[in-house]
Structure formats: structure tokens, C-alpha cells
Design a protein around this motif. Structure first.
Motif, PDB file in Angstrom:
ATOM      1  N   GLY A 186     104.337  81.114  86.639  1.00  0.00           N
ATOM      2  CA  GLY A 186     102.950  80.963  87.077  1.00  0.00           C
ATOM      3  C   GLY A 186     102.859  80.932  88.594  1.00  0.00           C
ATOM      4  N   MET A 187     102.174  79.926  89.132  1.00  0.00           N
ATOM      5  CA  MET A 187     101.964  79.817  90.578  1.00  0.00           C
ATOM      6  C   MET A 187     103.179  79.184  91.246  1.00  0.00           C
ATOM      7  SD  MET A 187      97.934  78.642  90.549  1.00  0.00           S
ATOM      8  CE  MET A 187      97.824  78.601  92.358  1.00  0.00           C
ATOM      9  N   VAL A 188     104.300  79.920  91.185  1.00  0.00           N
ATOM     10  CA  VAL A 188     105.551  79.455  91.779  1.00  0.00           C
ATOM     11  C   VAL A 188     106.141  80.575  92.639  1.00  0.00           C
ATOM     12  CG1 VAL A 188     106.052  77.796  89.959  1.00  0.00           C
ATOM     13  CG2 VAL A 188     106.883  80.152  89.746  1.00  0.00           C
ATOM     14  N   GLU A 189     106.985  80.188  93.566  1.00  0.00           N
ATOM     15  CA  GLU A 189     107.636  81.168  94.436  1.00  0.00           C
ATOM     16  C   GLU A 189     108.682  81.977  93.685  1.00  0.00           C
ATOM     17  OE1 GLU A 189     106.598  81.795  97.335  1.00  0.00           O
ATOM     18  OE2 GLU A 189     105.288  80.062  97.689  1.00  0.00           O
ATOM     19  N   GLU A 197     112.303  73.375  92.858  1.00  0.00           N
ATOM     20  CA  GLU A 197     113.228  74.499  92.885  1.00  0.00           C
ATOM     21  C   GLU A 197     112.496  75.820  92.642  1.00  0.00           C
ATOM     22  OE1 GLU A 197     116.303  73.650  90.078  1.00  0.00           O
ATOM     23  OE2 GLU A 197     116.965  71.844  91.152  1.00  0.00           O
ATOM     24  N   ALA A 198     111.466  75.768  91.819  1.00  0.00           N
ATOM     25  CA  ALA A 198     110.668  76.973  91.577  1.00  0.00           C
ATOM     26  C   ALA A 198     109.717  77.249  92.726  1.00  0.00           C
ATOM     27  CB  ALA A 198     109.881  76.821  90.273  1.00  0.00           C
ATOM     28  N   GLY A 199     109.301  76.198  93.449  1.00  0.00           N
ATOM     29  CA  GLY A 199     108.401  76.353  94.581  1.00  0.00           C
ATOM     30  C   GLY A 199     106.943  76.452  94.155  1.00  0.00           C
ATOM     31  N   VAL A 200     106.248  75.337  94.097  1.00  0.00           N
ATOM     32  CA  VAL A 200     104.846  75.326  93.669  1.00  0.00           C
ATOM     33  C   VAL A 200     103.962  75.875  94.793  1.00  0.00           C
ATOM     34  CG1 VAL A 200     102.925  73.865  92.936  1.00  0.00           C
ATOM     35  CG2 VAL A 200     105.255  73.381  92.130  1.00  0.00           C
ATOM     36  N   LYS A 201     103.113  76.839  94.453  1.00  0.00           N
ATOM     37  CA  LYS A 201     102.248  77.451  95.452  1.00  0.00           C
ATOM     38  C   LYS A 201     101.014  76.598  95.734  1.00  0.00           C
ATOM     39  CE  LYS A 201     103.525  82.274  94.543  1.00  0.00           C
ATOM     40  NZ  LYS A 201     103.032  83.625  94.144  1.00  0.00           N
ATOM     41  N   ARG A 202     100.453  76.815  96.900  1.00  0.00           N
ATOM     42  CA  ARG A 202      99.231  76.121  97.294  1.00  0.00           C
ATOM     43  C   ARG A 202      98.098  76.463  96.314  1.00  0.00           C
ATOM     44  NH1 ARG A 202      97.606  74.215 102.361  1.00  0.00           N
ATOM     45  NH2 ARG A 202      99.483  75.180 103.245  1.00  0.00           N
ATOM     46  N   GLY A 203      97.312  75.469  95.978  1.00  0.00           N
ATOM     47  CA  GLY A 203      96.184  75.673  95.070  1.00  0.00           C
ATOM     48  C   GLY A 203      96.492  75.383  93.610  1.00  0.00           C
ATOM     49  N   ALA A 204      97.758  75.145  93.283  1.00  0.00           N
ATOM     50  CA  ALA A 204      98.113  74.822  91.899  1.00  0.00           C
ATOM     51  C   ALA A 204      97.545  73.455  91.531  1.00  0.00           C
ATOM     52  CB  ALA A 204      99.619  74.827  91.720  1.00  0.00           C
ATOM     53  N   GLU A 205      96.976  73.346  90.344  1.00  0.00           N
ATOM     54  CA  GLU A 205      96.352  72.087  89.910  1.00  0.00           C
ATOM     55  C   GLU A 205      96.925  71.540  88.616  1.00  0.00           C
ATOM     56  OE1 GLU A 205      91.784  72.901  91.370  1.00  0.00           O
ATOM     57  OE2 GLU A 205      92.484  73.834  89.508  1.00  0.00           O
ATOM     58  N   THR A 263      95.881  76.667  87.322  1.00  0.00           N
ATOM     59  CA  THR A 263      94.707  75.880  87.704  1.00  0.00           C
ATOM     60  C   THR A 263      93.976  75.440  86.437  1.00  0.00           C
ATOM     61  OG1 THR A 263      93.251  77.816  87.807  1.00  0.00           O
ATOM     62  CG2 THR A 263      94.443  77.209  89.831  1.00  0.00           C
ATOM     63  N   TRP A 264      93.064  74.490  86.598  1.00  0.00           N
ATOM     64  CA  TRP A 264      92.280  74.028  85.446  1.00  0.00           C
ATOM     65  C   TRP A 264      91.357  75.129  84.935  1.00  0.00           C
ATOM     66  CZ3 TRP A 264      94.289  69.978  83.355  1.00  0.00           C
ATOM     67  CH2 TRP A 264      94.858  68.971  84.130  1.00  0.00           C
TER      68      TRP A 264
END
Length: 523
Positions: A264-267, A317-325, A394-395
Motif C-alpha cells: 500500500g502506501m509504503v516505500e 522497514e517498509a517505510g510508511v508514506k506521508r498521508g497514511a491513516e 487511508t480511511w
């Protein structure tokens, strides 16, 4: 008119089957259909069994209020009640279909075929089953229709009047055919069960051995509970730990087959095998879990020592991206849960990917080989069992299972307390009566518990030692009572200074509130 030649051979006359025989045609056809479907499912997946697939579909389609009622009323037996109810309705419908087919086989054929179609649809919409799973309900449909037609033909074939020799032969023919169908159904059903149990995860769990944490939880002090005074033990034995989930059958996942995907929203998307997690430094935490279906004074709260790894480590370790909720977690059976990303990344909270529970690998019914545990949040947003997939999102983008059904998005556990002794309507000697129970306010902590008798003044109870803010606390108090009917009420005050509200609210959408009150009689 010419006389009939007595030597002429005529085809057997066909008469309407009796009421009992007609009903048996429908019931035996249903049994054969379900047994064959279960047998084929044994080669694919137990959830492809038409009966279980329809049961799982019924759970998904049941209104929230009815589900909540079932959990409150039947507790851990709610699934057994569902399956039993389905059995009664199915057998009754099959019997009526047979009765409607005394003149013609078509009504019963249509009903049996409809059963098969419902099974096909139920399997097709299951998120945990692939296209090949359709073979199980398809085989069920073919078997059900074929057996019904066979039995109906045998039931209607007669070679003369009721008192003629041919009639007895016909009845024997139907009995032999019916007995054969029953025996074949038993063999198919048992065969399907044996095939399904061949993938049992019990041996895999036993092979895990002891999970040794490098960082253990603090020792539980001797005065952490008042079990001798009527409270539960501080740590809930695994066999007594509450279980509330939507799984009709406990998923069987072997460690050698398990993996966890983070995407998902990961690097960088990550996939972990069981050995990858097992070989990391493990931590142990003592955590009290609560189900959102727990009513005021309810039993769905338990405490255990969980062993696993910090989920925040895996996400970082996966790197959560900005905006993830939201962290949308999925169970192997397709059930989903949405946890706030902020809560998972909060190191002070300590969200875990747990592998062990109370000194042993997770029990099968509690999520073996791996589950999530998030202190301070109700289980439906924080504690996915048999977890295999984590999507950072995101939600707005994704809705989890219970959010689709109107439950709350954010679900912090509410400050609550419960009276365990005396029990409701218990009869006790007048004089000094001991009252004891538990209170919880996970991730905040309990500061005080108060009790009162018959709407009198509140008096402070004695609290057990606090283990940490993520666990419950036991309490007890003594009251002087005269003969007669009495009520005792409790309320908790948490570490933030909040006093448990007396306002009654149901469990939907985000947990029950209110003071627990019990009535007893003193003599």
C-alpha cells in the motif's frame, strides 16, 4: 372390449409415494448434496463446503443488532446456534420439497437445485476462496438433484395394489436405495472431514516449541488479583480467554505456509515468512483485551502475556508514506480490520505482531500462527487473528468489515468496571458482605473504584497492585447489609481523572457505557 391376457408383461404402475417416503426423498437428497460438497471441499478448502459457505454468508449478511444479540445471548456458542438453526430450516425445507413432489418430481428438483445455486453464490463471493472452489457446491448441486430424482423414481414405482406382492418389492427397493444414499452420504461426509483435518495446524503449532523473549514482561505481583475474594485470576488461562470472531471454523494455517505481506502506501513492499518473525528478538507484554460487544458487566475482557515483535518495526522497514491513516489488516479467511496508523507507530503503545500467548504459541482459536494486539483499542479495530496481509492506506480508500456495518472508526476502550461477586440474585447472610470485581481503562490506567449500596454514599474500594496501564485492576470492598433485597453498584475513575459515566449506551457503534449494578438478597 378384449380381456387382458394374464401372461402379458406390463410396466410397473406408478403411484404417489406416501407422506413419510416423500419427505425422506427431500431430506436424503439434501444430506447427499451436503456430504458430496463437503467431500470435494476437503480437497480444496474447508470453507468451500456449501453448508459452511452459506453459514459464513449468513454471518456477513446478518444485521449488526442481531449479531450483537447473538453474542450477548449465546456467547461463544453463537456459531453453534447458527449452524443448528440452519440445519433445522434446511431439513424442514427439504422435507416440504419432497412432500410437494408426490405427483411430480419437479418441485423438489427445483428446490434442491436452488439449494445448490445458493451454495455456489456463497462460495463465489468468499474473499478467501479461488475459482476452483466452485467445484464443491457444483458437485453438491449435481448430487442433490441426481439423488432426489433417483429416490423419487424408486418411491413411485409399484407393481400392483397395496396388497399385491409387487408392492412389497417396491417398498424394499426404496428402502435399499435410501439406505444406500444414507451410507454413501456418511462415507462422503466423513471423507471430507478427514481430508480437511489433514491440513490441521496442530502439529505445526507443536513444532514451534517455546518462544523465548529477549525482553520479558515485568513479573506479576502476588497482590495483582483478589482471586480468593472472588475476582478472576490476573492472567486469564488460554482456554478461558474470551473469543468473539466471525469464523465458523477455526482457520488452520501452518507456519510453513504462512506469510505476511505489507503493502500500500509504503516505500517498499515487504513479505515476511514465519521464520523471519520467529528469529527476530521477541518481546513480551502483559495486555488486557476487550471486545466491543462486551456489555456493561459482560465477560468479554481478558488478560494475557503476549510474545511477539513490535509491529512498528515492520512498518518502518517498509517505510510508511506521508498521508497514511489506516492499517487495514486481513485475516486468512478474508475478515478485515482497520487500525489507526498513528496508534501502530506509537512506540509507547506497543502494538504487537504476536506469536505467543501465556508461555506457549498462540492457540489455534486465538490466531495461530500470528495475530495483531493493540493495547487500548477494542478488538474489532486492533486484534486481527490469523493475519496474513497489512495494507497501509487511508480511511476513505478502504473500509474494514465492521466499518461497513456501521461501527465506529476510532475505538478506544472505555473506562469500565464490573462486579464479579456476589452474583446477581445470590442469597447471602445479612451482616458483612464482600463485594469484588475488576476495572479497566487500557492505555490510561485505573486510579480508583467506588461502590455503593442501595443508592447510598459511595465508598472507595481496595485496589490490587497495578501491573501497567494496559491491564485491568482488581478491587474489593465490604458492605454492612440488613436482611432484605439490596443493590450494589460500582464505578471506576481512571488516571486521567475521568469518572465512569452512569449513562447507559449499547455496544453499537463503539462500546457500551454505564454502571454495573447487581441485585442480591440478604437473610
Amino acid at each position: 372390449m378384449t380381456a387382458r391376457d394374464p401372461t402379458t408383461t406390463e410396466p410397473p404402475a406408478r403411484t404417489r409415494p406416501g407422506v413419510l417416503v416423500a419427505a425422506l426423498c427431500g431430506v436424503l437428497a439434501l444430506l447427499a448434496a451436503l456430504a458430496v460438497g463437503h467431500l470435494v471441499a476437503g480437497f480444496i478448502s474447508v470453507n468451500a463446503s456449501p453448508y459452511l459457505a452459506v453459514g459464513n454468508g449468513a454471518i456477513d449478511l446478518t444485521p449488526v443488532e442481531l449479531k450483537d444479540f447473538a453474542v450477548r445471548t449465546f456467547g461463544t456458542h453463537d456459531k453453534l446456534v447458527l449452524l443448528s438453526g440452519m440445519a433445522v430450516v434446511s431439513v424442514g425445507t427439504a422435507a416440504l420439497a419432497g412432500l410437494a413432489s408426490r405427483r411430480s418430481p419437479w418441485p423438489g428438483t427445483a428446490v434442491v437445485a436452488l439449494f445448490g445455486v445458493v451454495g455456489i453464490v456463497a462460495v463465489a463471493v468468499r474473499p478467501d476462496l479461488g475459482p476452483v472452489a466452485i467445484l464443491a457446491p457444483l458437485a453438491s448441486l449435481v448430487a442433490g438433484v441426481g439423488v432426489f430424482r433417483l429416490l423419487h423414481r424408486a418411491a413411485r414405482t409399484r407393481s400392483g395394489g397395496r396388497d399385491e406382492p409387487g408392492a412389497g418389492k417396491s417398498r424394499r427397493s426404496f428402502l435399499v436405495t435410501g439406505a444406500g444414499v444414507l451410507a454413501g452420504s456418511a462415507v462422503a461426509g466423513v471423507g471430507g472431514q478427514l481430508l480437511g483435518s489433514a491440513r490441521d495446524a496442530t502439529a505445526s503449532r507443536a513444532a514451534v516449541g517455546r518462544l523465548v523473549p529477549v525482553r520479558t514482561a515485568p513479573a506479576i505481583p502476588a497482590d495483582a488479583d483478589f482471586a480468593k475474594l472472588g475476582t478472576p485470576p490476573f492472567l486469564t488461562p488460554n482456554r478461558e480467554f474470551y473469543r468473539v470472531d466471525t469464523a465458523l471454523t477455526v482457520p488452520q494455517v501452518r507456519t510453513e505456509d504462512w506469510s505476511l505481506r505489507i503493502h500500500g502506501m509504503v516505500e517498499a513492499e515487504k513479505t515476511y515468512r514465519y521464520s523471519d518473525i520467529r528469529n527476530r528478538p521477541l518481546v513480551e507484554r502483559t495486555i488486557t483485551m476487550t471486545c466491543v460487544s462486551n456489555e456493561v458487566g459482560g465477560p468479554y475482557v481478558s488478560t494475557a502475556n503476549f510474545v511477539g515483535v513490535d509491529l512498528a518495526d515492520l512498518l518502518e522497514e517498509a517505510g510508511v508514506k506521508r498521508g497514511a491513516e489506516q492499517l487495514l489488516s486481513s485475516s486468512v479467511d478474508g475478515w478485515t480490520s482497520g487500525t489507526p496508523v498513528a496508534a501502530v507507530l506509537d512506540r509507547g503503545r506497543g502494538t504487537m505482531l504476536a506469536l505467543g500467548m501465556n508461555g506457549e504459541p498462540l492457540p489455534l482459536e486465538h490466531g495461530f500462527p500470528a495475530r495483531l494486539v493493540t493495547p487500548g483499542l477494542y478488538g474489532y479495530v486492533s486484534a486481527t487473528k490469523w493475519v496474513v496481509d497489512l495494507e497501509v492506506t487511508t480511511w476513505a480508500a478502504r473500509q474494514a468489515y465492521w466499518l461497513e456495518r456501521g461501527w465506529g472508526e476510532q475505538a478506544p476502550i472505555k473506562t469500565e468496571s464490573r462486579i464479579d461477586t456476589p452474583t446477581g440474585f445470590q442469597k447471602l447472610p445479612a451482616g458483612t458482605v464482600r463485594v469484588a470485581g475488576v476495572a479497566w481503562a487500557q492505555h490510561t490506567g485505573i486510579d480508583k473504584v467506588e461502590v455503593r449500596l442501595d443508592n447510598g454514599p459511595w465508598q472507595q474500594a481496595t485496589l490490587s497492585a497495578q501491573v501497567d496501564v494496559d491491564t485491568w485492576r482488581m478491587w474489593w470492598s465490604e458492605l454492612e447489609v440488613r436482611p432484605g433485597l439490596h443493590q450494589v453498584t460500582c464505578r471506576a475513575v481512571d488516571r486521567s481523572g475521568y469518572t465512569q459515566t452512569q449513562d447507559r449506551a449499547g455496544t453499537v457503534p463503539d462500546g457500551a457505557t454505564g454502571w454495573h449494578t447487581i441485585t442480591f438478597t440478604a437473610k
